[in-house]
Write a protein that holds these residues in place. Structure first.
Motif, mmCIF file in Angstrom:
data_model
loop_
_atom_site.group_PDB
_atom_site.id
_atom_site.type_symbol
_atom_site.label_atom_id
_atom_site.label_comp_id
_atom_site.label_asym_id
_atom_site.label_seq_id
_atom_site.Cartn_x
_atom_site.Cartn_y
_atom_site.Cartn_z
ATOM 1 N N UNK A 23 -6.063 -3.378 2.705
ATOM 2 C CA UNK A 23 -5.824 -3.464 1.262
ATOM 3 C C UNK A 23 -5.068 -2.237 0.766
ATOM 4 N N UNK A 24 -5.403 -1.077 1.317
ATOM 5 C CA UNK A 24 -4.727 0.156 0.934
ATOM 6 C C UNK A 24 -3.253 0.105 1.349
ATOM 7 N N UNK A 25 -2.988 -0.429 2.548
ATOM 8 C CA UNK A 25 -1.604 -0.547 3.015
ATOM 9 C C UNK A 25 -0.802 -1.485 2.113
ATOM 10 N N UNK A 26 -1.438 -2.580 1.694
ATOM 11 C CA UNK A 26 -0.759 -3.530 0.803
ATOM 12 C C UNK A 26 -0.500 -2.894 -0.552
ATOM 13 N N UNK A 27 -1.465 -2.136 -1.064
ATOM 14 C CA UNK A 27 -1.277 -1.446 -2.347
ATOM 15 C C UNK A 27 -0.105 -0.457 -2.262
ATOM 16 N N UNK A 28 -0.001 0.252 -1.142
ATOM 17 C CA UNK A 28 1.104 1.188 -0.957
ATOM 18 C C UNK A 28 2.445 0.457 -0.947
ATOM 19 N N UNK A 29 2.445 -0.708 -0.324
ATOM 20 C CA UNK A 29 3.674 -1.504 -0.263
ATOM 21 C C UNK A 29 4.072 -1.991 -1.654
ATOM 22 N N UNK A 30 3.102 -2.422 -2.455
ATOM 23 C CA UNK A 30 3.372 -2.879 -3.812
ATOM 24 C C UNK A 30 3.972 -1.747 -4.649
ATOM 25 N N UNK A 31 3.391 -0.555 -4.542
ATOM 26 C CA UNK A 31 3.910 0.590 -5.298
ATOM 27 C C UNK A 31 5.330 0.944 -4.856
ATOM 28 N N UNK A 32 5.587 0.803 -3.552
ATOM 29 C CA UNK A 32 6.932 1.100 -3.043
ATOM 30 C C UNK A 32 7.962 0.130 -3.602
ATOM 31 N N UNK A 33 7.589 -1.146 -3.739
ATOM 32 C CA UNK A 33 8.498 -2.134 -4.323
ATOM 33 C C UNK A 33 8.754 -1.798 -5.793
#
Length: 300
Positions: A39-49
């Motif tokens: 979930x943390x990795x996905x959150x990081x990806x969302x912020x990067x987008x």
């Protein structure tokens, strides 16, 4: 002697049960930790987008990742292909991108994790247009050399079987037949109007037919006071050209409402109109259109 053996067996059985219970607790704890990490990795990806940070967005992609996107071609193979796709996509927007997810589910099995979610992007394009849509995504993570890496991504949107067009106006709790009200105090007239424009976006003849009363009347500068049958013959075909309706203002009083909106056609032309809706018995009884700005080539 026999009793001692029986007691020893019982004691051994209790020990094994206790050990199994401890191992199960450890496994559940590990599963929870892994899910939290993903979930943390996905959150990081969302912020990067949101920041249009390509390197950060691709940080957890395997070099041989396979992607099925919502755009051509059928597949993107390898991280370089996905990087190029992101560069092209980010370049179409001005400023940051609003990106969020909904209904995230994670299934774990050994060194593999499957994640399903709904993605939402809301951003202004460089040409002044707006992209506001949800789509579905399934992501496959695999633990490789101690890291959870993305090995496959599959994105998609539903399509209307009657006209073959993508249904890009849907929302997580929304269907064309039953648009749920985010604000439970929203009035019935507003809901009918939103369904009306959603039917145009999806070119859904059945849906809009259910919204209109039998004695429905339509009026515009080009088609003054026509009946339902004439409306479907002369006006409804425009739904094949309409791509998106943005309601800019909606003023409702009793069973009537004025709506000001901007429409974008599939060819990128835009225009604004104001319409008066009259409602009776939960059906749209009359629509009066007052032209605003017309797009170039509206007769295309």
């Amino acid at each position: 002697m026999k009793n001692k053996k029986v007691n020893a067996i019982k004691s051994s059985s209790r020990d094994k049960s206790y050990i199994n219970e401890i191992n199960l607790m450890k496994n559940e704890s590990t599963q929870t930790e892994i899910e939290a990490h993903i979930r943390k990795l996905i959150d990081q990806q969302i912020r990067a987008v949101c920041d249009k940070n390509i390197d950060q967005a691709l940080n957890n992609y395997d070099k041989d990742v396979l992607s099925f996107d919502v755009v051509d071609p059928l597949q993107f193979i390898g991280i370089d292909a996905i990087r190029k796709r992101l560069e092209e996509w980010f370049s179409t927007f001005q400023g940051p991108i609003e990106n969020e997810i909904n209904d995230l589910k994670i299934e774990l099995s050994g060194n593999v994790a499957f994640c399903s979610r709904l993605n939402h992007v809301n951003a202004v394009k460089v040409d002044g247009g707006k992209l506001d849509m949800w789509w579905r995504e399934t992501t496959c993570f695999k633990k490789m050399d101690g890291r959870w890496m993305i090995t496959h991504v599959h994105s998609s949107v539903p399509f209307n079987t009657q006209n073959g067009k993508a249904s890009t106006a849907l929302k997580p709790s929304t269907t064309l037949e039953d648009i749920s009200i985010t604000n439970r105090e929203e009035k019935k007239v507003s809901l009918l109007i939103k369904k009306y424009f959603a039917a145009y976006e999806s070119n859904d003849r059945k849906a809009i037919g259910e919204l209109l009363s039998e004695d429905f009347r339509f009026s515009s500068p080009d088609d003054p006071d026509i009946d339902k049958a004439t409306y479907f013959k002369k006006c409804w075909p425009f739904s094949e050209k309409a791509k998106f309706y943005k309601i800019e203002r909606l003023i409702e009083e009793d069973d009537e409402a004025f709506v000001q909106y901007e429409c974008e056609t599939i060819r990128g032309n835009k225009f604004k109109n104001t319409e008066l809706f009259k409602i009776k018995a939960s059906k749209i009884k009359k629509v009066e259109v007052y032209y605003g700005s017309l797009p170039n080539g509206i007769s295309e």
